[in-house]
Design an enzyme around this catalytic site. Sequence first.
Site, PDB file in Angstrom:
ATOM      1  N   HIS A 171       0.832  -1.201   0.000  1.00 26.49           N
ATOM      2  CA  HIS A 171       0.000   0.000   0.000  1.00 26.49           C
ATOM      3  C   HIS A 171       0.866   1.251   0.000  1.00 26.49           C
ATOM      4  O   HIS A 171       2.061   1.195   0.299  1.00 26.49           O
ATOM      5  CB  HIS A 171      -0.901   0.032   1.242  1.00 26.49           C
ATOM      6  CG  HIS A 171      -0.127   0.210   2.509  1.00 26.49           C
ATOM      7  ND1 HIS A 171       0.575  -0.815   3.110  1.00 26.49           N
ATOM      8  CD2 HIS A 171       0.085   1.307   3.294  1.00 26.49           C
ATOM      9  CE1 HIS A 171       1.178  -0.359   4.195  1.00 26.49           C
ATOM     10  NE2 HIS A 171       0.899   0.926   4.331  1.00 26.49           N
ATOM     11  N   ASP A 174       0.681   5.018   1.928  1.00 26.77           N
ATOM     12  CA  ASP A 174      -0.072   5.666   3.008  1.00 26.77           C
ATOM     13  C   ASP A 174      -0.801   6.884   2.431  1.00 26.77           C
ATOM     14  O   ASP A 174      -0.208   7.668   1.699  1.00 26.77           O
ATOM     15  CB  ASP A 174       0.878   6.095   4.133  1.00 26.77           C
ATOM     16  CG  ASP A 174       1.497   4.891   4.841  1.00 26.77           C
ATOM     17  OD1 ASP A 174       0.884   3.810   4.818  1.00 26.77           O
ATOM     18  OD2 ASP A 174       2.588   5.040   5.419  1.00 26.77           O
ATOM     19  N   HIS A 228       4.910   0.281   0.002  1.00 21.00           N
ATOM     20  CA  HIS A 228       5.582  -0.561   0.986  1.00 21.00           C
ATOM     21  C   HIS A 228       4.651  -1.619   1.548  1.00 21.00           C
ATOM     22  O   HIS A 228       3.435  -1.588   1.291  1.00 21.00           O
ATOM     23  CB  HIS A 228       6.160   0.314   2.117  1.00 21.00           C
ATOM     24  CG  HIS A 228       5.130   1.151   2.833  1.00 21.00           C
ATOM     25  ND1 HIS A 228       4.533   2.263   2.275  1.00 21.00           N
ATOM     26  CD2 HIS A 228       4.589   1.033   4.074  1.00 21.00           C
ATOM     27  CE1 HIS A 228       3.674   2.785   3.130  1.00 21.00           C
ATOM     28  NE2 HIS A 228       3.690   2.056   4.231  1.00 21.00           N
ATOM     29  N   ARG A 238       6.701  -8.810  16.151  1.00 22.86           N
ATOM     30  CA  ARG A 238       7.337  -7.571  15.703  1.00 22.86           C
ATOM     31  C   ARG A 238       6.415  -6.406  16.031  1.00 22.86           C
ATOM     32  O   ARG A 238       5.184  -6.566  16.012  1.00 22.86           O
ATOM     33  CB  ARG A 238       7.578  -7.670  14.194  1.00 22.86           C
ATOM     34  CG  ARG A 238       8.048  -6.382  13.559  1.00 22.86           C
ATOM     35  CD  ARG A 238       8.430  -6.590  12.094  1.00 22.86           C
ATOM     36  NE  ARG A 238       8.889  -5.335  11.554  1.00 22.86           N
ATOM     37  CZ  ARG A 238       8.113  -4.483  10.880  1.00 22.86           C
ATOM     38  NH1 ARG A 238       6.851  -4.760  10.621  1.00 22.86           N
ATOM     39  NH2 ARG A 238       8.611  -3.341  10.459  1.00 22.86           N
TER      40      ARG A 238
HETATM   41  C1  LIG Z   1      -6.259   6.963   6.179  1.00 21.72           C
HETATM   42  C2  LIG Z   1      -5.951   5.835   6.757  1.00 21.72           C
HETATM   43  C3  LIG Z   1      -6.142   4.483   6.122  1.00 21.72           C
HETATM   44  C4  LIG Z   1      -5.399   3.609   7.060  1.00 21.72           C
HETATM   45  C5  LIG Z   1      -5.650   4.247   8.392  1.00 21.72           C
HETATM   46  C6  LIG Z   1      -5.374   5.688   8.118  1.00 21.72           C
HETATM   47  C7  LIG Z   1      -3.847   5.852   8.061  1.00 21.72           C
HETATM   48  C8  LIG Z   1      -3.132   4.756   7.248  1.00 21.72           C
HETATM   49  C9  LIG Z   1      -3.948   3.720   6.537  1.00 21.72           C
HETATM   50  C10 LIG Z   1      -3.461   2.259   6.348  1.00 21.72           C
HETATM   51  C11 LIG Z   1      -2.645   1.832   7.531  1.00 21.72           C
HETATM   52  C12 LIG Z   1      -2.601   2.075   5.133  1.00 21.72           C
HETATM   53  C13 LIG Z   1      -2.383   0.549   4.930  1.00 21.72           C
HETATM   54  C14 LIG Z   1      -3.640  -0.170   4.664  1.00 21.72           C
HETATM   55  C15 LIG Z   1      -4.638  -0.037   5.814  1.00 21.72           C
HETATM   56  C16 LIG Z   1      -5.957  -0.630   5.390  1.00 21.72           C
HETATM   57  C17 LIG Z   1      -4.130  -0.945   6.950  1.00 21.72           C
HETATM   58  O1  LIG Z   1      -3.629  -2.069   6.650  1.00 21.72           O
HETATM   59  O2  LIG Z   1      -4.238  -0.688   8.140  1.00 21.72           O
HETATM   60  C18 LIG Z   1      -4.779   1.472   6.125  1.00 21.72           C
HETATM   61  C19 LIG Z   1      -5.644   2.090   7.160  1.00 21.72           C
HETATM   62  C20 LIG Z   1      -7.081   1.720   7.283  1.00 21.72           C
HETATM   63  O3  LIG Z   1      -7.946   2.061   6.472  1.00 21.72           O
HETATM   64  O4  LIG Z   1      -7.333   1.098   8.304  1.00 21.72           O
HETATM   65  O1  LIG Z   2       5.027  -2.252  10.210  1.00 20.63           O
HETATM   66  C1  LIG Z   2       5.584  -1.676   9.308  1.00 20.63           C
HETATM   67  O2  LIG Z   2       6.805  -1.694   9.136  1.00 20.63           O
HETATM   68  C2  LIG Z   2       4.770  -0.889   8.292  1.00 20.63           C
HETATM   69  C3  LIG Z   2       3.411  -0.486   8.789  1.00 20.63           C
HETATM   70  C4  LIG Z   2       2.673   0.344   7.815  1.00 20.63           C
HETATM   71  O3  LIG Z   2       3.017   0.417   6.669  1.00 20.63           O
HETATM   72  C5  LIG Z   2       1.482   1.117   8.255  1.00 20.63           C
HETATM   73  O4  LIG Z   2       1.070   0.995   9.427  1.00 20.63           O
HETATM   74  O5  LIG Z   2       0.949   1.866   7.417  1.00 20.63           O
HETATM   75 FE   LIG Z   3       2.065   2.138   5.653  1.00 23.23          FE
END
Ligand SMILES: C=C1C[C@]23C[C@H]1CC[C@H]2[C@]1(C)CCC[C@@](C)(C(=O)O)[C@H]1[C@@H]3C(=O)O
Ligand SMILES: O=C(O)CCC(=O)C(=O)O
Ligand SMILES: [Fe+2]
Length: 351
Positions: A212, A214, A268, A278
Amino acid sequence: MHRQHSKIPTQFIWPLTDRRHALEDLNEPVLDMSGRDDNKQSSTELVRTACESHGFFQVVNHGAEPALIADALECADAFFRLPLARKLEARRTPERGSVSGYACAHAHRFASRLPWKETLSFGYGNDGVGEAVVEYFASILGEDFSQMGSVYRRYCDAMRNVSTAVMEVLATSLGVEKTWFKRYFEEGKSIMRLNHYPPCQEPELTLGTGPHCDPAVLTVLYQDQVGGLEIFADNEWRSIRPRRDALVINIGDTFMALSDGRYKSCLHRAVVNRWCERRSLAFFLCPRDDEVVRPPDNLLSRGGGGGGPRKYPDFTWWELLEFTQQHYRADTTTLQAFIQWLQTSPQQRAS
Ligand SMILES: C=C1C[C@]23C[C@H]1CC[C@H]2[C@]1(C)CCC[C@@](C)(C(=O)O)[C@H]1[C@@H]3C(=O)O
Ligand SMILES: O=C(O)CCC(=O)C(=O)O
Ligand SMILES: [Fe+2]
């Protein structure tokens, strides 16, 4: 490995095709923020090159105290070790706001390709005043947790300071007035997220966090010493070796739009392993809900990143956040999908 024999529930299985070999570490750029670096020009160059190619670099001498980082990791351990029933009292629900709360594998929102992680997220006012973080912990977990709240309040203050300094370097590297981007996030509410990745018996079948970008302006991430963060650079996944003294900076989708596509939102993911849990701490710098995201005029007059017309239309953080919470799971192409969604009619959007 035959998938049908896997003990991993199918919802966690990602189609991974590129994990058969150990990945090469990314020889990533490191920015010294001590102010002692006499070669300012080369550090600005370093940031520009990294952001133009993959949107990732690390910072050292960033001013966040090692003891505070250690406390923040310890508090994350203390929270995630609570009994599940206790953590569920803090779970993410629509009434508590769209992003805050405890989530386990995102199972409350999605049905497949679930991440192998549990998270706790909460909001942080970028003005740094107010007791919102402390109150949040006390209100969802009880007064005994105000101490934990105050650790995260101080941790978020430190991350806000790092973000402000990094934003100044980013502005300078783009040829924009140093404090230009400040107004986007000064009164905004950022998001802090604690990530916990338990060990996994078949780590090659799943991911801790899927690929994804951010969505926010930028992310300041601390990863513990276990390792698992991977960045997509030069057309392949590269692992980022943990550094105790460094914070990872990822450019987010909103900054990609603010730079008119010159700087790349960093693609990433995080992998898990068989032996060891972790933790990572992610601070997502978010703009003010209603501030229109628009590149500075002097960037526009030079033509979009790579020349040509402006790359993205005006939008607000509120719209992008709503898109990721109500309509779309943030992934590798969130910004593109969001722009298309913005351009559909309001009636279509509501459906
Ligand atoms: C705007 C947002 C979407 C997420 C929460 C906030 C900040 C970062 C995002 C996130 C972490 C990016 C990775 C994918 C995601 C779905 C996750 O795995 O947590 C994302 C978040 C979310 O929608 O929960
Ligand atoms: O755990 C990590 O190293 C990455 C986490 C991440 O990409 C996120 O929380 O958006
Ligand atoms: Fe991220």
